[in-house]
Design a protein around this motif. Structure first.
Motif, short mmCIF file in Angstrom:
data_model
loop_
_atom_site.label_atom_id
_atom_site.label_comp_id
_atom_site.label_asym_id
_atom_site.label_seq_id
_atom_site.Cartn_x
_atom_site.Cartn_y
_atom_site.Cartn_z
N LYS A 132 -15.98 7.26 -11.65
CA LYS A 132 -14.79 6.52 -11.24
C LYS A 132 -14.44 5.51 -12.32
N LYS A 133 -13.13 5.41 -12.62
CA LYS A 133 -12.67 4.46 -13.63
C LYS A 133 -12.09 3.22 -12.94
N TYR A 134 -12.16 2.09 -13.65
CA TYR A 134 -11.60 0.86 -13.09
C TYR A 134 -10.07 0.97 -13.08
N GLY A 135 -9.45 0.33 -12.09
CA GLY A 135 -7.99 0.40 -11.96
C GLY A 135 -7.50 1.69 -11.35
N ARG A 136 -8.39 2.55 -10.90
CA ARG A 136 -8.03 3.82 -10.30
C ARG A 136 -8.71 3.95 -8.94
N ARG A 186 -4.73 7.75 -8.97
CA ARG A 186 -4.24 6.37 -9.06
C ARG A 186 -4.00 5.83 -7.66
N PHE A 187 -3.94 4.51 -7.57
CA PHE A 187 -3.56 3.89 -6.31
C PHE A 187 -2.10 4.20 -6.02
#
Length: 160
Positions: free
Chosen positions: A144-148, A154-155
């Motif tokens: 998992k990537k940050y900001g996602r 994506r959010f």
């Protein structure tokens, strides 16, 4: 860097470029109790597998394979190396598996069984290799990537 040849006699004796030496014949790898050992991996699962001649009994973490792997597809995955090599019900398997889920563990046990069979009977290596059982499946879950929301998701976008 080619070597210079001055006569046809030297040309006949010179090694031919592109020829490959014959593959070394693999030896049987068996311990003092007549078992072949191999490690199988799939996703985050690691299986330590011992194979010896027997009646076809497969034990995973001290339990029968039908109990440990309840789904028929997982039992089929474990039997594939025996079906390809036409050795069903000829070997007993003892495996310890840790990590991952049941699907990854079944794949790890299959990988371990195939490698152990190839060590026990080196003649089976070609059949195992051509069916892809000796190759470790390197696919793992992407982090998992940050900001996602997930690895790539994506959010939800909100305009207002």
């Amino acid at each position: 860097m080619a070597t210079e040849l001055s006569s046809f006699a030297e040309l006949k004796k010179a090694p031919v470029a592109g020829t490959v030496a014959p593959a070394a014949v693999r030896e049987r790898e068996v311990d003092s109790q007549g078992r072949a050992y191999a490690t199988g991996r799939r996703k985050n699962a690691v299986a330590r597998v011992w194979v010896k001649p027997g009646t076809g009994k497969i034990t995973v973490n001290g339990r029968d394979q039908a109990i440990y792997f309840a789904r028929p597809t997982q039992q089929m995955v474990i039997q594939q190396p025996f079906d390809v090599s036409q050795r069903r019900d000829q070997f007993d398997v003892f495996a310890t598996v840790s990590g991952g889920g049941l699907s990854g563990q079944a794949g790890a046990v299959r990988h371990g069984i195939a490698q152990a069979l190839a060590k026990f009977e080196p003649a089976l290596r070609g059949a195992m290799k051509s069916n892809g059982f000796l190759t470790r499946d390197s696919r793992v879950v992407e982090r998992k990537k940050y900001g996602r929301a997930g690895a790539r998701r994506r959010f939800q976008f909100s305009k207002r």
